[in-house]
Scaffold this active site. Structure first.
Site, PDB file in Angstrom:
ATOM      1  N   ARG A   1      -1.745 -11.589 -19.163  1.00 23.47           N
ATOM      2  CA  ARG A   1      -1.845 -12.790 -18.327  1.00 23.47           C
ATOM      3  C   ARG A   1      -3.144 -12.891 -17.551  1.00 23.47           C
ATOM      4  O   ARG A   1      -3.738 -13.961 -17.453  1.00 23.47           O
ATOM      5  CB  ARG A   1      -0.689 -12.790 -17.347  1.00 23.47           C
ATOM      6  CG  ARG A   1       0.599 -12.937 -18.070  1.00 23.47           C
ATOM      7  CD  ARG A   1       1.761 -12.829 -17.159  1.00 23.47           C
ATOM      8  NE  ARG A   1       2.957 -13.075 -17.956  1.00 23.47           N
ATOM      9  CZ  ARG A   1       4.178 -13.014 -17.491  1.00 23.47           C
ATOM     10  NH1 ARG A   1       4.392 -12.725 -16.230  1.00 23.47           N
ATOM     11  NH2 ARG A   1       5.195 -13.264 -18.275  1.00 23.47           N
TER      12      ARG A   1
ATOM     13  N   SER B   1       6.871 -21.029 -20.267  1.00 26.53           N
ATOM     14  CA  SER B   1       6.987 -19.605 -20.584  1.00 26.53           C
ATOM     15  C   SER B   1       5.844 -19.082 -21.458  1.00 26.53           C
ATOM     16  O   SER B   1       5.356 -19.745 -22.360  1.00 26.53           O
ATOM     17  CB  SER B   1       8.295 -19.341 -21.314  1.00 26.53           C
ATOM     18  OG  SER B   1       8.274 -18.050 -21.855  1.00 26.53           O
TER      19      SER B   1
ATOM     20  N   GLY C   1      18.979 -11.628  -6.028  1.00 29.50           N
ATOM     21  CA  GLY C   1      18.395 -11.765  -7.349  1.00 29.50           C
ATOM     22  C   GLY C   1      18.905 -10.620  -8.220  1.00 29.50           C
ATOM     23  O   GLY C   1      19.862  -9.923  -7.868  1.00 29.50           O
ATOM     24  N   LEU C   2      18.251 -10.418  -9.346  1.00 31.68           N
ATOM     25  CA  LEU C   2      18.701  -9.341 -10.229  1.00 31.68           C
ATOM     26  C   LEU C   2      18.692  -8.019  -9.482  1.00 31.68           C
ATOM     27  O   LEU C   2      19.589  -7.189  -9.656  1.00 31.68           O
ATOM     28  CB  LEU C   2      17.791  -9.250 -11.455  1.00 31.68           C
ATOM     29  CG  LEU C   2      17.976 -10.375 -12.458  1.00 31.68           C
ATOM     30  CD1 LEU C   2      17.107 -10.143 -13.678  1.00 31.68           C
ATOM     31  CD2 LEU C   2      19.424 -10.503 -12.870  1.00 31.68           C
ATOM     32  N   ALA C   3      17.696  -7.809  -8.646  1.00 34.07           N
ATOM     33  CA  ALA C   3      17.627  -6.540  -7.928  1.00 34.07           C
ATOM     34  C   ALA C   3      18.733  -6.445  -6.885  1.00 34.07           C
ATOM     35  O   ALA C   3      19.529  -5.498  -6.889  1.00 34.07           O
ATOM     36  CB  ALA C   3      16.250  -6.391  -7.273  1.00 34.07           C
ATOM     37  N   GLY C   4      18.816  -7.434  -6.014  1.00 34.74           N
ATOM     38  CA  GLY C   4      19.758  -7.366  -4.899  1.00 34.74           C
ATOM     39  C   GLY C   4      21.212  -7.448  -5.334  1.00 34.74           C
ATOM     40  O   GLY C   4      22.039  -6.614  -4.941  1.00 34.74           O
TER      41      GLY C   4
ATOM     42  N   SER D   1       9.657  -7.675 -15.526  1.00 32.62           N
ATOM     43  CA  SER D   1      10.126  -7.769 -14.151  1.00 32.62           C
ATOM     44  C   SER D   1      11.644  -7.902 -14.067  1.00 32.62           C
ATOM     45  O   SER D   1      12.285  -7.247 -13.238  1.00 32.62           O
ATOM     46  CB  SER D   1       9.480  -8.963 -13.449  1.00 32.62           C
ATOM     47  OG  SER D   1      10.047  -9.102 -12.184  1.00 32.62           O
TER      48      SER D   1
HETATM   49  C1  LIG Z   1       9.155 -19.237 -13.110  1.00 27.24           C
HETATM   50  C2  LIG Z   1       9.260 -17.763 -13.308  1.00 27.24           C
HETATM   51  C3  LIG Z   1       9.483 -17.251 -14.572  1.00 27.24           C
HETATM   52  C4  LIG Z   1       9.602 -15.876 -14.774  1.00 27.24           C
HETATM   53  N1  LIG Z   1       9.844 -15.390 -16.034  1.00 27.24           N
HETATM   54  C5  LIG Z   1      10.046 -14.068 -16.201  1.00 27.24           C
HETATM   55  C6  LIG Z   1      10.403 -13.540 -17.480  1.00 27.24           C
HETATM   56  O1  LIG Z   1      10.538 -14.274 -18.451  1.00 27.24           O
HETATM   57  N2  LIG Z   1      10.602 -12.218 -17.598  1.00 27.24           N
HETATM   58  C7  LIG Z   1      10.480 -11.375 -16.529  1.00 27.24           C
HETATM   59  O2  LIG Z   1      10.705 -10.186 -16.699  1.00 27.24           O
HETATM   60  N3  LIG Z   1      10.142 -11.840 -15.323  1.00 27.24           N
HETATM   61  C8  LIG Z   1       9.932 -13.163 -15.128  1.00 27.24           C
HETATM   62  N4  LIG Z   1       9.604 -13.636 -13.888  1.00 27.24           N
HETATM   63  C9  LIG Z   1       9.580 -12.725 -12.751  1.00 27.24           C
HETATM   64  C10 LIG Z   1      11.005 -12.410 -12.304  1.00 27.24           C
HETATM   65  O3  LIG Z   1      11.821 -13.523 -12.483  1.00 27.24           O
HETATM   66  C11 LIG Z   1      11.084 -12.000 -10.855  1.00 27.24           C
HETATM   67  O4  LIG Z   1      10.075 -11.097 -10.544  1.00 27.24           O
HETATM   68  C12 LIG Z   1      12.407 -11.336 -10.565  1.00 27.24           C
HETATM   69  O5  LIG Z   1      13.460 -12.153 -10.995  1.00 27.24           O
HETATM   70  C13 LIG Z   1      12.541 -11.011  -9.101  1.00 27.24           C
HETATM   71  O6  LIG Z   1      13.851 -10.600  -8.839  1.00 27.24           O
HETATM   72  P1  LIG Z   1      14.248 -10.080  -7.420  1.00 27.24           P
HETATM   73  O7  LIG Z   1      15.686  -9.725  -7.504  1.00 27.24           O
HETATM   74  O8  LIG Z   1      13.311  -9.043  -6.975  1.00 27.24           O
HETATM   75  O9  LIG Z   1      14.039 -11.323  -6.432  1.00 27.24           O
HETATM   76  P2  LIG Z   1      14.572 -12.837  -6.455  1.00 27.24           P
HETATM   77  O10 LIG Z   1      15.369 -13.151  -7.645  1.00 27.24           O
HETATM   78  O11 LIG Z   1      13.410 -13.694  -6.133  1.00 27.24           O
HETATM   79  O12 LIG Z   1      15.595 -12.884  -5.247  1.00 27.24           O
HETATM   80  C14 LIG Z   1      15.196 -12.859  -3.920  1.00 27.24           C
HETATM   81  C15 LIG Z   1      16.438 -12.903  -3.070  1.00 27.24           C
HETATM   82  O13 LIG Z   1      16.098 -12.596  -1.736  1.00 27.24           O
HETATM   83  C16 LIG Z   1      16.663 -13.534  -0.853  1.00 27.24           C
HETATM   84  N5  LIG Z   1      15.788 -13.622   0.305  1.00 27.24           N
HETATM   85  C17 LIG Z   1      14.435 -13.742   0.332  1.00 27.24           C
HETATM   86  N6  LIG Z   1      13.989 -13.721   1.590  1.00 27.24           N
HETATM   87  C18 LIG Z   1      15.074 -13.582   2.384  1.00 27.24           C
HETATM   88  C19 LIG Z   1      15.256 -13.492   3.788  1.00 27.24           C
HETATM   89  N7  LIG Z   1      14.245 -13.516   4.644  1.00 27.24           N
HETATM   90  N8  LIG Z   1      16.523 -13.372   4.254  1.00 27.24           N
HETATM   91  C20 LIG Z   1      17.593 -13.338   3.403  1.00 27.24           C
HETATM   92  N9  LIG Z   1      17.450 -13.399   2.068  1.00 27.24           N
HETATM   93  C21 LIG Z   1      16.219 -13.524   1.570  1.00 27.24           C
HETATM   94  C22 LIG Z   1      16.790 -14.803  -1.649  1.00 27.24           C
HETATM   95  O14 LIG Z   1      17.801 -15.601  -1.109  1.00 27.24           O
HETATM   96  C23 LIG Z   1      17.154 -14.244  -3.020  1.00 27.24           C
HETATM   97  O15 LIG Z   1      18.541 -14.029  -3.070  1.00 27.24           O
HETATM   98  C24 LIG Z   1       9.465 -15.012 -13.680  1.00 27.24           C
HETATM   99  C25 LIG Z   1       9.224 -15.522 -12.412  1.00 27.24           C
HETATM  100  C26 LIG Z   1       9.112 -16.886 -12.215  1.00 27.24           C
HETATM  101  C27 LIG Z   1       8.831 -17.397 -10.851  1.00 27.24           C
END
Ligand SMILES: Cc1cc2nc3c(=O)[nH]c(=O)nc-3n(C[C@H](O)[C@H](O)[C@H](O)COP(=O)(O)OP(=O)(O)OC[C@H]3O[C@@H](n4cnc5c(N)ncnc54)[C@H](O)[C@@H]3O)c2cc1C
Ligand code: SF4
Ligand code: FES
Lengths: 639, 247
Positions: free
Chosen positions: A331, A285, A43-46, A441
């Site tokens: 929220r 949204s 995701g954005l973080a990874g 986030s």
């Molecule tokens: C519908 C929706 C709308 C949102 N809108 C907004 C917004 O408008 N603004 C905002 O700031 N935030 C928003 N958020 C929140 C935000 O999108 C997320 O919190 C953020 O994108 C999380 O990013 P991340 O990189 O931490 O994880 P994610 O993007 O969830 O990525 C997780 C990654 O981990 C991998 N993974 C997970 N478990 C495993 C495992 N066991 N083994 C291997 N790989 C694994 C997945 O494959 C994926 O690549 C929204 C969230 C949702 C659900």
């Protein structure tokens, strides 16, 4: 015993990060090449972390469970991403964003981390723009902003209702650039099923290849978890169907403390559940609340169609209860208010579990074209799913499980209580306290990945440059692999009669009813017992196909559900422990006479960090006391 | 409602696949197509037979995971511009026979049942689908203004979800729509112009290498694309390619 130390640098708040960077230990380019880093999640973080670390010259191994990194659930974020550019000249600043996040989080987050998240937000936007992310622009060619729930400035950057997609695809492009250079090796369709610790340090992971079923060993000098949130604990949520807590949970069982487990944000504006088959809830949204007005009929069980209900018979309950913020309250407040109206019998639709989000007035005032430009794709989505055309009839919405503020406990370095194990993005507990503010986030996940972890991980690895690459032949890998295989064998050998999904649904229902928007002691205790019974049933009556040597999507689900049972128990314990109400965590025993959340700062101004002590043993609570030196702790009021 | 499902079953990449017929009477018009498959799978699991494997994740039309060829259409018949996960069972009638297949293309080999391997798309992107800028080196976002119309156009190209329906729809299994969307997004933005010439050449070369077919302008891709990516992108890519060559 592990002592909790947040390792916050000395000095004034605004200088901590600068000072940290100036004094952090570095690794020289020749040594970086010899150091391996595992990043789980794209995701954005990874993907942000993997590409930034690759650019620095580390050898990165990046994992995700989807077929390509571009599908991580960050892709689904709609509304926007915050930064303190103050392009609108409306008084925004790093301090103000920091303040809004601390207040929005109901004073349950750590000042230093939150300030830093706000501080790097501008760099994030600049980086995205440079990578070709097509954010919305105004006629002068500059980036446009909108305001987002819970704040009074316009600091949210957006790309229609697809901001997450555009930010993620931008990040994916930086990731593949590193893949093309050979600094990042991509491992898609892998699920992390165990963490490997050697001599007290995180040194690798065990994954299952989701195509061949092969159990694989991967080693590194440090491991970064960026695996997102665990909102699918409710079964129905706005998260991707396959998103899961397994990686963080396995890390937790190996020694990483889990913080504020029960802090889960319930998003106020999701499309309500329409039928029993439903596998997923779709978000509408929060940006819609800028122009849409939320209401229910003043009469109970009013069965008239919305447009036939005259103005004076509509209760715009958010505007009524919170005149200062109206429809833009945070929220948690908006979600509870919707639940309150529906529980009291004013809900609309067949189930009575919905409220209206109405654009009639906005369309009258701004014209259909303007509204279409802002929300066109969301209106279409609404029509595809519900058949309701929001240009004509109001949308129906209801709260849904959405974002986990809880997660792995990390210090200022974003390192967990296991040396060498880092956690970033939604998977950690860090920046949002008891409630996350909209659009913060994407900002935090990107900031963690691109701008923070490169410094903190180098600071950590600087002491590890003499360690040669870690062999996967070590006993610890052997043991971890064995554990994973045994667990999988156990799951497929139950050979009962009920599917993993059916258990997930029932587990989700228990959590939604007793550990969702509103919690009380009796309910939580009841939930604990119900979970226990259901878990037993799961381990005796599950049925999944037994082939472990090829695609087996049912064993994937079952493994996740098994972990959810354990995390659910901790979530309930965390909610039981915290007898105050704060942010998304509403304990019915702790409310004002008007029904607003009542915090108990004297007893609960801490992060609850839970230590795993063994199978069926109680978790041990560690408290990180929160100090507020730069904001005055106030009652959070949006009236 | 009662359906006769003819589903492509294939154990793995090397196995020979075939259609298997399932008489399924537990479908409801309230289900999405994937929820119907979930229900079928529940039945199969309980009967101790192998459930149908298919890719899916977000189930809200944005991740691009899902993609099933249904009654001759990628992402199914009925409404335009939707993904398989948004396809509603209302599009089918009681008694219908429904053919359910994976994407068919040389460059997308079948992995199992309805799952195909789309890593070829990643490979094309790796060949040049990025702007070379390092973390921390960006100027202020307002240093380079971008005309609103250009930014909007770039956005319209950038919303491709990488599902591969365009390839599945094309009788030549051409990836032109997908590739041109990415090329266009960057070509339209000043940030992307710097590497434009090289990008179009490396990406097109990779696309050809991977076994995607040629474009013969039938427009089937545009018609089936869930994100309504326009053929204009292909024209733009051709221009870019030509321009890069003569320079
Ligand atoms: C519908 C929706 C709308 C949102 N809108 C907004 C917004 O408008 N603004 C905002 O700031 N935030 C928003 N958020 C929140 C935000 O999108 C997320 O919190 C953020 O994108 C999380 O990013 P991340 O990189 O931490 O994880 P994610 O993007 O969830 O990525 C997780 C990654 O981990 C991998 N993974 C997970 N478990 C495993 C495992 N066991 N083994 C291997 N790989 C694994 C997945 O494959 C994926 O690549 C929204 C969230 C949702 C659900
Ligand atoms: S161009 Fe359309 S059909 Fe092709 S991959 Fe992109 S979204 Fe899918
Ligand atoms: S499952 Fe994500 S687009 Fe269909």
């Amino acid at each position: 015993m592990i002592k909790l130390d947040a390792n916050i640098p000395e000095g004034p708040l605004a200088e901590k990060w600068t000072r940290y960077k100036a004094s952090a230990k570095l690794v020289n380019p020749a040594n970086k090449k010899k150091l391996d880093i595992i990043v789980v999640g794209t995701g954005l973080a990874g993907a942000g972390a993997a590409s930034a670390l690759g650019e620095l010259g580390y050898q990165v191994k990046n994992f995700c469970y989807q077929d390509t990194p571009r599908r991580a659930h960050s892709v689904a974020a709609q509304g926007g991403i915050n930064a303190t550019k103050n392009y609108k000249n409306d008084g925004d600043s790093i301090y103000r964003l920091f303040y809004d996040m601390i207040k929005g989080g109901d004073y349950r987050s750590r000042e230093a981390n939150v300030y830093r998240a706000a501080e790097v937000s501008n760099d994030v936007i600049d980086h995205f723009t440079a990578m070709g992310v097509p954010f919305a622009r105004d006629y002068g060619g500059n980036l446009d902003n909108r305001s987002f729930g819970g704040v009074q400035v316009s600091r949210t950057f957006y790309a229609k209702g697809q901001t997450g997609q555009q930010c993620l695809l931008g990040t994916y492009s930086s990731l593949i650039r590193q893949i093309s250079k050979g600094t990042v090796t991509m491992y898609p369709r892998r699920e992390m099923l165990e963490l490997v610790i050697i001599d007290g340090k995180a040194r690798g992971i065990i994954t299952r290849n989701l195509i061949t079923g092969e159990i694989e060993r991967h080693s590194a000098h440090a491991v970064v978890l960026a695996t997102g949130g665990y909102g699918t604990i409710y079964y129905l949520s706005t998260l991707a169907v396959n998103s899961n807590p397994s990686a963080v949970w396995k890390a937790h069982k190996k020694g990483a403390f889990f913080a504020n487990t029960s802090f889960i944000q319930i998003h106020p504006t999701s499309i309500p559940q329409l039928n029993e088959y439903q596998s997923k809830l779709t978000l509408m949204s929060e940006s819609l609340r800028n122009d849409g007005r939320i209401w229910v009929p003043r009469k109970k069980n009013d069965k008239r169609v919305a447009n036939e209900i005259p103005e004076e018979e509509r209760d715009y309950y958010l505007e009524r209860r919170y005149p200062a913020f109206g429809n833009l309250v945070p929220r948690d407040v908006a979600s509870r208010a919707a639940k309150e109206r529906c529980d009291a019998g004013y809900g609309v639709g067949e189930t009575g579990l919905a409220v209206y989000l109405d654009f009639r007035d906005a369309i009258k005032k701004q014209g259909k074209k303007d509204i279409e430009a802002k929300y066109g794709n969301l209106f279409e989505l609404c029509e595809i799913i519900t058949g309701i055309n929001p240009y004509i009839d109001p949308m129906r919405i209801y709260p849904a499980g959405h974002y986990t503020m809880g997660g792995l406990w990390v210090d200022y370095n974003l390192m967990t209580t296991i040396p060498g194990l880092f956690s970033i993005g939604e998977s950690n507990f860090s920046d949002h306290g008891a409630n996350r503010l909209g659009a913060s986030s994407l900002m935090q996940a990107s900031g963690d990945g691109y701008f923070i972890i490169p410094y903190t991980i180098s600071n950590y690895l600087a002491d590890d440059i003499k360690t040669p690459s870690i062999s996967t032949d070590k006993q610890e890998f052997e043991d971890a692999e064995k554990l994973v295989k045994e667990r999988l064998e156990k799951l497929v050998s139950i050979n009962g009669t009920q599917t993993a999904t059916s258990f997930h649904k029932r587990l989700g229902e228990i959590m939604w009813n007793y550990c969702g928007m509103s919690r009380n002691e009796d309910g939580l205790k009841k939930a604990k017992q119900m979970l226990e019974e259901l878990k037993k049933e799961f381990w005796t009556d599950l049925i999944i196909p037994s082939d472990l040597n090829s695609v087996n999507q049912e064993v994937e689900k079952a493994g996740r559900v098994a972990d959810y049972f354990e995390i659910a128990d901790l979530m309930v314990n965390d909610a039981l422990n915290r007898t105050e109400s704060c942010g998304a965590h509403f304990r019915e025993e702790s409310q004002t006479p008007e029904g607003e959340a009542l915090r108990d700062d004297k007893n609960f101004s801490y992060v609850a960090a839970w230590e795993y002590t063994g199978e069926s043993k109680p978790h041990k609570l560690h408290k990180e006391e929160l100090k507020f030196e730069n904001v005055e702790v106030q009652v959070r009021s949006y009236k | 409602m009662k359906l006769t499902l003819k589903i492509w079953r294939q154990k793995n990449a090397d196995a020979k696949g075939k259609f298997i017929t399932y008489d399924f009477d537990a479908a409801s018009p309230d289900m999405s197509f994937l929820e119907m498959l979930d229900a079928l799978n529940t039945k199969l699991i309980k009967e101790r037979t192998d459930p149908v494997a298919f890719d899916h994740d977000c189930r809200e039309g944005i991740c691009g995971s899902c993609g099933i060829y249904i009654n001759g259409h990628p992402h199914g018949p009925g409404k335009k511009a939707i993904t398989t996960c948004h396809l509603s069972m209302r599009e089918f009638k009681d008694g219908d026979t429904v053919y359910v297949e994976p994407w068919r293309a040389k460059a997308f080999p079948v992995v199992k049942d309805l799952i195909v391997d789309r890593t070829a798309f990643d490979k094309i992107q790796i060949a040049g689908g990025f702007i070379s800028t390092n973390v921390g080196s960006a100027p202020d976002s307002h240093a380079i203004p971008v005309e609103k119309s250009k930014a909007d156009e770039a956005f319209d190209s950038a919303i491709c979800i990488g599902c591969g329906a365009c390839v599945a729809a094309c009788k030549n299994a051409s990836a032109m729509l997908f590739v041109s969307a990415k090329i266009s997004q960057f070509a339209l933005l000043p940030q992307g112009r710097i590497e434009a010439k090289e990008r179009v050449q490396t990406m097109v070369k990779k696309m050809d290498e991977l076994g995607f077919g040629n474009c013969s302008n039938t427009g089937a891709c545009e018609a089936e694309c869930p994100k309504e990516i326009s053929l204009v992108n292909i024209a733009r890519m051709n221009r870019e390619f030509y321009w890069a060559k003569i320079q």
